[in-house]
Motif scaffolding. Structure first.
Motif, short mmCIF file in Angstrom:
data_model
loop_
_atom_site.label_atom_id
_atom_site.label_comp_id
_atom_site.label_asym_id
_atom_site.label_seq_id
_atom_site.Cartn_x
_atom_site.Cartn_y
_atom_site.Cartn_z
N LEU A 1 39.11 43.63 48.73
CA LEU A 1 39.24 42.30 48.12
C LEU A 1 40.69 41.84 48.05
CD1 LEU A 1 36.63 42.31 45.19
CD2 LEU A 1 36.31 41.66 47.57
N GLY A 2 41.40 42.01 49.15
CA GLY A 2 42.80 41.61 49.18
C GLY A 2 43.05 40.29 49.89
N GLU A 3 42.00 39.66 50.41
CA GLU A 3 42.19 38.39 51.12
C GLU A 3 40.96 37.51 50.90
OE1 GLU A 3 41.92 38.87 55.50
OE2 GLU A 3 41.58 41.00 55.07
N GLY A 4 41.11 36.24 51.28
CA GLY A 4 39.99 35.31 51.16
C GLY A 4 39.98 34.56 49.83
N HIS A 5 38.89 33.86 49.60
CA HIS A 5 38.75 33.08 48.37
C HIS A 5 38.52 33.96 47.14
CE1 HIS A 5 36.91 30.01 51.36
NE2 HIS A 5 38.20 29.76 51.23
N ALA A 6 37.78 35.05 47.32
CA ALA A 6 37.38 35.90 46.19
C ALA A 6 38.13 37.23 46.25
CB ALA A 6 35.87 36.12 46.20
N ARG A 7 39.44 37.16 46.05
CA ARG A 7 40.26 38.36 45.96
C ARG A 7 40.18 38.91 44.54
NH1 ARG A 7 43.27 34.31 47.98
NH2 ARG A 7 44.83 34.28 46.29
N SER A 8 40.54 40.17 44.38
CA SER A 8 40.53 40.75 43.03
C SER A 8 41.35 39.89 42.08
CB SER A 8 41.08 42.18 43.06
OG SER A 8 40.22 43.04 43.75
N ALA A 9 42.55 39.49 42.53
CA ALA A 9 43.44 38.72 41.66
C ALA A 9 42.85 37.35 41.32
CB ALA A 9 44.80 38.55 42.33
N THR A 10 42.21 36.69 42.28
CA THR A 10 41.67 35.35 42.00
C THR A 10 40.42 35.44 41.13
OG1 THR A 10 40.36 35.29 44.05
CG2 THR A 10 42.60 34.41 44.15
N LEU A 11 39.63 36.48 41.30
CA LEU A 11 38.45 36.65 40.45
C LEU A 11 38.86 36.87 39.00
CD1 LEU A 11 36.34 38.95 42.80
CD2 LEU A 11 35.77 36.60 42.16
N VAL A 12 39.89 37.68 38.79
CA VAL A 12 40.39 37.92 37.43
C VAL A 12 40.98 36.64 36.85
CG1 VAL A 12 42.10 39.18 36.06
CG2 VAL A 12 40.75 40.39 37.78
N ALA B 1 38.80 31.43 43.90
CA ALA B 1 38.14 31.72 42.63
C ALA B 1 39.03 31.52 41.42
CB ALA B 1 37.60 33.15 42.65
N SER B 2 40.36 31.53 41.62
CA SER B 2 41.27 31.36 40.49
C SER B 2 41.22 29.94 39.92
CB SER B 2 42.71 31.69 40.91
OG SER B 2 43.21 30.70 41.81
N ALA B 3 40.62 28.99 40.65
CA ALA B 3 40.65 27.59 40.25
C ALA B 3 39.53 27.19 39.31
CB ALA B 3 40.62 26.70 41.49
N LEU B 4 38.62 28.10 38.99
CA LEU B 4 37.50 27.70 38.12
C LEU B 4 37.95 27.19 36.76
CD1 LEU B 4 34.42 27.77 38.85
CD2 LEU B 4 35.87 29.05 40.40
N PRO B 5 39.01 27.75 36.14
CA PRO B 5 39.46 27.17 34.86
C PRO B 5 39.86 25.71 34.97
CG PRO B 5 40.37 29.38 35.13
CD PRO B 5 39.72 29.01 36.44
N ALA B 6 40.37 25.28 36.13
CA ALA B 6 40.74 23.88 36.31
C ALA B 6 39.50 22.99 36.26
CB ALA B 6 41.49 23.69 37.63
N LEU B 7 38.40 23.46 36.84
CA LEU B 7 37.15 22.70 36.80
C LEU B 7 36.63 22.63 35.37
CD1 LEU B 7 34.81 21.20 38.12
CD2 LEU B 7 33.79 23.43 38.66
N ALA B 8 36.68 23.77 34.66
CA ALA B 8 36.24 23.77 33.27
C ALA B 8 37.07 22.80 32.44
CB ALA B 8 36.34 25.19 32.69
N ALA B 9 38.39 22.79 32.65
CA ALA B 9 39.27 21.91 31.89
C ALA B 9 38.95 20.44 32.16
CB ALA B 9 40.72 22.21 32.23
#
Length: 358
Positions: free
Chosen positions: A62-73, A312-320
């Motif tokens: 999970l080091g690349e792509g939309h759903a990386r470990s860092a972006t999921l967290v 995946a890191s952008a979900l908080p922006a949608l919630a906001a």
């Protein structure tokens, strides 16, 4: 812990998070005292990492792509559905049941290589970790022996689509060649079997005719109708999206439609932004009800992501944005996690730990 027990534990986490802070803000108001709200957790009904690893050669860590470990967290993911995707062109003769076993093995390798993911069937939900669930995308191979689906459901598969982009011996596809059938007779028996075994049919890739054929079968089993990654056709006129009548039927059944972030499915064009996604949310909530919309990003599925929802890191922006536009935190939490967890925890009437849709 059973899958149902794990879902209940995750629901407890999301319910606790949704009630943090006092007093609870009224609709559209910021948190009391101007403080920041706690994060909204995400349960995503469709993330295509297994396809990338199994068929495209991506590293499983999970080091690349939309759903990386860092972006999921960073996106505050709490749960993720990993599809056993069986491409129509997996073999010259079409995918085989053994291909599903091979992709499942790949999913297990991804989870083993990714400390942020909890194992399939993990004994408990853990803070800071992401619970994993399974689906099958494109189950046409099981026409060879529909009883073989039982062992995949026993391994934890919760959601199953009878076809992908092409027609199969089970069902016609939303994007397949024009067909004079919806669900075939074998396909109807397959859907009956899936429900009886405690899993759900995913309607995201089936044709309108197949959807119509499924409705009485789902009703007979008290099963919610689920589209894991489809939007509203009235907003983006694509066959993979849902008509208003289909959205209403999903709502009446207690099911969900998972919001897809692929730009053509958001606004019908090759470029979309957050405002376009908000238009989809508004329409889907208005037609199906807020209890029947979820997240089904389709991240890593070869999509053109919506601008502002690039990973995946952008979900908080949608919630906001939803909160800023007046949606209550309670309703945002429903869309981001609780509605998905409700259907992941569904079991047939009389099953141990079973629950019925609302």
């Amino acid at each position: 812990m059973s899958a149902g027990g794990r879902v209940r534990a995750l629901l407890a986490v999301t319910c606790a998070a949704s009630t943090l802070g006092a007093p609870r803000p009224t609709r559209g108001d910021p948190p009391a005292g101007g403080g920041r709200e706690p994060p909204v957790h995400v349960v995503d009904l469709h993330v295509d990492v297994p396809w990338q690893v199994h068929f495209k050669g991506r590293d499983p860590r999970l080091g690349e792509g939309h759903a990386r470990s860092a972006t999921l967290v960073a996106g505050h993911y709490l749960g993720i559905v990993l599809p056993i995707y069986l491409p129509d062109r997996a073999r010259p003769e079409g995918p085989q049941i053994e291909d599903a076993s091979a992709v499942l093995a790949t999913i297990e390798a991804i989870i083993a290589a990714s400390p942020v993911l909890l194992p399939l069937g993990a004994a408990r939900a853990e803070p800071g970790k992401i619970s994993t669930f399974l689906s099958i995308e494109g189950a046409g191979a099981f026409a060879e022996d529909i009883a073989q689906i039982d062992r995949f459901i026993a391994r934890g598969v919760r959601l199953i689509s009878p076809n992908h982009a092409k027609n199969t011996r089970l069902s016609s596809s939303a994007t397949g060649e024009p067909a004079a059938f919806g669900l075939t007779e074998l396909g109807k028996r397959f859907c009956e079997r899936v429900y009886a075994q405690g899993a759900l049919i995913d309607v995201s890739h089936i044709s309108d005719a197949a959807f119509a054929d499924l409705v009485p079968i789902a009703a007979a089993h008290g099963a919610p109708i689920v589209a894991t990654h489809s939007n509203a056709r009235a907003v983006a006129n694509r066959p993979r999206n849902l008509t208003d009548e289909q959205l209403r039927l999903i709502g009446r059944s207690g099911g969900v439609a998972g919001l897809n972030f692929h730009a053509p499915f958001v606004n019908g064009k090759n470029e979309a932004d957050l405002d376009d996604v908000l238009a989809q949310v508004d329409h889907m909530v208005r037609v199906a009800g807020v209890d029947h919309v979820a997240i089904g990003s389709d991240f890593d599925g070869g999509i053109i992501p919506t601008k502002g929802l690039d990973d995946a890191s952008a979900l908080p922006a949608l919630a906001a944005r939803l909160r800023q536009r007046g949606m209550s935190r309670e309703d945002v939490v429903k869309i981001f996690s609780q509605n998905a967890l409700r259907i992941l925890g569904w079991r047939p009437a009389g099953a141990r730990g079973g629950q019925q849709p609302r």
